[in-house]
Design a protein around this motif. Structure first.
Motif, PDB file in Angstrom:
ATOM      1  N   VAL A  39       0.840  -1.207   0.000  1.00 18.17           N
ATOM      2  CA  VAL A  39       0.000   0.000   0.000  1.00 18.17           C
ATOM      3  C   VAL A  39       0.877   1.260   0.000  1.00 18.17           C
ATOM      4  O   VAL A  39       0.620   2.219  -0.730  1.00 18.17           O
ATOM      5  CB  VAL A  39      -0.963  -0.003   1.209  1.00 18.17           C
ATOM      6  N   LEU A  58      -6.398  -2.807  -7.753  1.00 19.19           N
ATOM      7  CA  LEU A  58      -6.020  -2.959  -6.349  1.00 19.19           C
ATOM      8  C   LEU A  58      -6.120  -4.421  -5.925  1.00 19.19           C
ATOM      9  O   LEU A  58      -6.990  -4.804  -5.160  1.00 19.19           O
ATOM     10  CB  LEU A  58      -6.920  -2.101  -5.459  1.00 19.19           C
TER      11      LEU A  58
ATOM     12  N   THR B 380      -5.230   0.337   6.569  1.00 17.07           N
ATOM     13  CA  THR B 380      -4.135   0.413   5.592  1.00 17.07           C
ATOM     14  C   THR B 380      -4.704   0.388   4.176  1.00 17.07           C
ATOM     15  O   THR B 380      -4.347   1.207   3.322  1.00 17.07           O
ATOM     16  CB  THR B 380      -3.177  -0.781   5.767  1.00 17.07           C
ATOM     17  N   MET B 381      -5.624  -0.552   3.930  1.00 21.94           N
ATOM     18  CA  MET B 381      -6.171  -0.681   2.572  1.00 21.94           C
ATOM     19  C   MET B 381      -6.955   0.559   2.165  1.00 21.94           C
ATOM     20  O   MET B 381      -6.947   0.954   0.999  1.00 21.94           O
ATOM     21  CB  MET B 381      -7.049  -1.930   2.489  1.00 21.94           C
ATOM     22  N   LEU B 383      -6.249   3.461   2.605  1.00 22.45           N
ATOM     23  CA  LEU B 383      -5.391   4.547   2.126  1.00 22.45           C
ATOM     24  C   LEU B 383      -5.438   4.637   0.604  1.00 22.45           C
ATOM     25  O   LEU B 383      -5.217   5.690   0.020  1.00 22.45           O
ATOM     26  CB  LEU B 383      -3.939   4.338   2.579  1.00 22.45           C
ATOM     27  N   VAL B 384      -5.720   3.507  -0.050  1.00 24.64           N
ATOM     28  CA  VAL B 384      -5.813   3.532  -1.515  1.00 24.64           C
ATOM     29  C   VAL B 384      -7.171   3.055  -2.026  1.00 24.64           C
ATOM     30  O   VAL B 384      -7.626   3.472  -3.083  1.00 24.64           O
ATOM     31  CB  VAL B 384      -4.705   2.680  -2.188  1.00 24.64           C
ATOM     32  N   ASN B 385      -7.826   2.163  -1.283  1.00 28.55           N
ATOM     33  CA  ASN B 385      -9.086   1.602  -1.782  1.00 28.55           C
ATOM     34  C   ASN B 385     -10.244   2.562  -1.526  1.00 28.55           C
ATOM     35  O   ASN B 385     -10.330   3.167  -0.471  1.00 28.55           O
ATOM     36  CB  ASN B 385      -9.356   0.284  -1.065  1.00 28.55           C
TER      37      ASN B 385
END
Ligand SMILES: Cc1cc2nc3c(=O)[nH]c(=O)nc-3n(C[C@H](O)[C@H](O)[C@H](O)COP(=O)(O)OP(=O)(O)OC[C@H]3O[C@@H](n4cnc5c(N)ncnc54)[C@H](O)[C@@H]3O)c2cc1C
Lengths: 82, 393
Positions: A39, A58, B380-381, B383-385
């Protein structure tokens, strides 16, 4: 592009091995890329290439190797992969 | 008709209910003595429930995750420990079914599992790693056709009762902690030296003692896929959904007891609504939320199973994590409502409204892979998802 990806991987990948020892197709997860580090790497790539990873990229596959990352980023920047 | 055909001819829920009746009869004793629910597991075997997930061509029934979750819930209403044993067994079976097809040894094992109703245990937790199942300290050693493993497994439920243990380790001595494999070790191929005694608040019948595991087996028993894929593609969803099925069952039984209490009170004083009724309505609302959440997850898992990329995606992992967090927290709220409704009759042991066992068992839910750890991974995920904000997906 691969050179830049390698730089970012070295900085954010938190790999127990040196990035130079990895081929473009080496499995990054086998090399120790954790989900947290992947990430962090994604965020760095988004910043460096001014892109945003969409939902369909993703997943583990997109970050499985340097070549896979290159393809993912290239598909977003529209740059030729070569 | 032979015994096997007789068991299979009944509907799955009917068979689950018959096993649940046996589990219910022994639940209080299993809890008080902290002993393995032998009668319930024998009943599951007699009802041929342990092999239901194995594909039909290997002698099972190819049961879906939804069907298995329903069995978890039915058993959970009777005895949470028995239900959790069943759920954990099925989670391990899902690793075999999803990732062992095409591998001759694993197909053969599934055949035997269905035929002989073999019970599978799990060893992911390790001293020094705690509940972080995507890291291992121990490494499997492959020596020609043989593999050997020693693991400080601090929690293995019903280890001494199981016919096999599916155990995670690093893939090689020089592998990174996250480069893992999962291996099936059969009884007789390992020794267990007990290190921790399971004397806990709840889920006492799961007998989740700690052991030093030492095993040696043919190397072909290592599952052919990296554990990372097994974890992401089958274990994550199966664990969170099947555990939630058990927890929904515990909360449902607590609710049934509270409802019985309110109805008895209503009969005693006709013409007025008993004070607990309002709280019962709130509990009903929460129970429906948990149920809807599990059903939505089942639908999502079903849709993702046709698409390996989706199965390994962050969006899917976030959704499954959220199901676990929601059900593990909400059942405590439900059972607490039920306790307030039943009052001292719920607080006392040995009444038809007793809720002590439910409350204690339910408290395992937020620790079974710590909610903090799961929320940490989700954060954590995120942060981008991007959060899924559509209603229909
Ligand atoms: C009924 C039951 C049966 C079980 N059966 C088995 C079994 O058969 N096999 C098996 O392998 N395991 C089993 N487990 C263990 C389970 O899988 C987890 O490993 C365990 O519950 C978590 O252990 P822990 O709380 O010691 O560790 P941790 O997850 O390490 O948590 C310890 C504490 O530290 C905090 N913490 C630690 N790391 C983080 C982080 N990264 N982010 C945020 N907070 C953190 C947590 O909030 C928690 O309070 C079972 C557990 C239960 C309750």
């Amino acid at each position: 592009m691969v050179t830049r990806i390698r730089e970012l991987l070295a900085k954010h990948g938190a790999l127990p091995v040196s990035v130079e020892t990895l081929s473009d197709t080496a499995d990054l997860y086998e090399a120790g890329l954790s989900s947290f580090a992947s990430v962090q790497l994604m965020l760095a790539l988004e910043d460096a290439f001014n892109v945003e990873f969409p939902e369909h990229l993703l997943n583990r596959k997109s970050f499985a190797s340097i070549a896979a990352i290159r393809d993912a980023v290239a598909s977003l920047t529209g740059e030729a992969v070569a | 008709m032979n015994e096997v055909a007789r068991a299979k001819a009944l509907s799955l829920t009917e068979r689950a209910r018959r096993a649940a009746a046996v589990a219910a009869a022994h639940a209080d004793d299993v809890d008080a003595a902290g002993r393995f629910p032998r009668e319930a597991v024998d009943a599951m075997k007699a009802e041929r429930l342990l092999g239901i997930q194995v594909p039909a061509y290997l002698g099972g029934e190819g049961a879906s995750t939804a069907e298995i979750a329903e069995v978890c819930s039915i058993l959970g209403q009777a005895c949470s420990a028995s239900a959790m044993v069943f759920a954990m067994h099925q989670i391990k079976a899902s690793s075999l079914v999803s990732h062992g097809e095409g591998a001759p040894w694993h197909e053969g094992y599934m055949r035997r599992m269905a035929a002989d109703q073999l019970l599978l245990a799990s060893a992911t937790t390790e001293g020094g790693i705690g509940g972080n199942l995507r890291n291992s300290i121990c490494a499997i050693e492959v020596d020609g056709d043989i593999c050997r493993l020693t693991k400080d497994a601090t929690v293995i439920s019903y280890a001494t009762e199981a016919d096999a243990i599916l155990i995670t380790s690093r893939a090689r001595a020089d592998s990174a902690p996250s480069d893992q494999v999962m291996t099936v070790f059969e009884k007789g191929q390992y020794t267990l030296e007990k290190t921790h005694h399971w004397d806990t608040l709840g889920m006492r019948g799961t007998r989740s003692d700690g052991f030093i595991f030492k095993g040696e087996a043919p190397a072909e028993q290592i599952l052919p896929k990296p554990f990372a894929e097994i974890a992401a593609q089958s274990m994550l969803a199966n664990s969170h959904i099947l555990w939630s099925g058990v927890w929904f069952g515990i909360a449902s039984d607590a609710f049934a007891r509270a409802q019985a209490f309110v109805r008895a009170a209503a009969r005693k004083s006709p013409g007025s609504v008993p004070p607990g009724a309002l709280r019962l309505a709130e509990a009903s609302n929460l129970l429906q939320l948990v149920k809807s959440n599990i059903l939505a997850a089942l639908q999502q898992y079903d849709a993702a199973q046709k698409d390996e990329t989706k199965l390994s995606s962050m969006g899917f992992a976030v959704a499954m994590n959220n199901v676990k967090i929601a059900s593990s927290q909400t059942i405590l709220e439900i059972i607490n409502h039920c306790l307030l409704i039943c009052g001292i009759m719920g607080y006392k042991n040995g009444t038809p409204y007793s809720l002590g066992r439910h409350l204690r068992d339910a408290h395992s839910a937020q620790l079974m892979i710590s909610n903090d750890r799961i929320l940490g991974n989700t954060s954590t995920m995120l942060l981008v998802n991007k959060q899924d904000t559509s209603l229909l997906g």
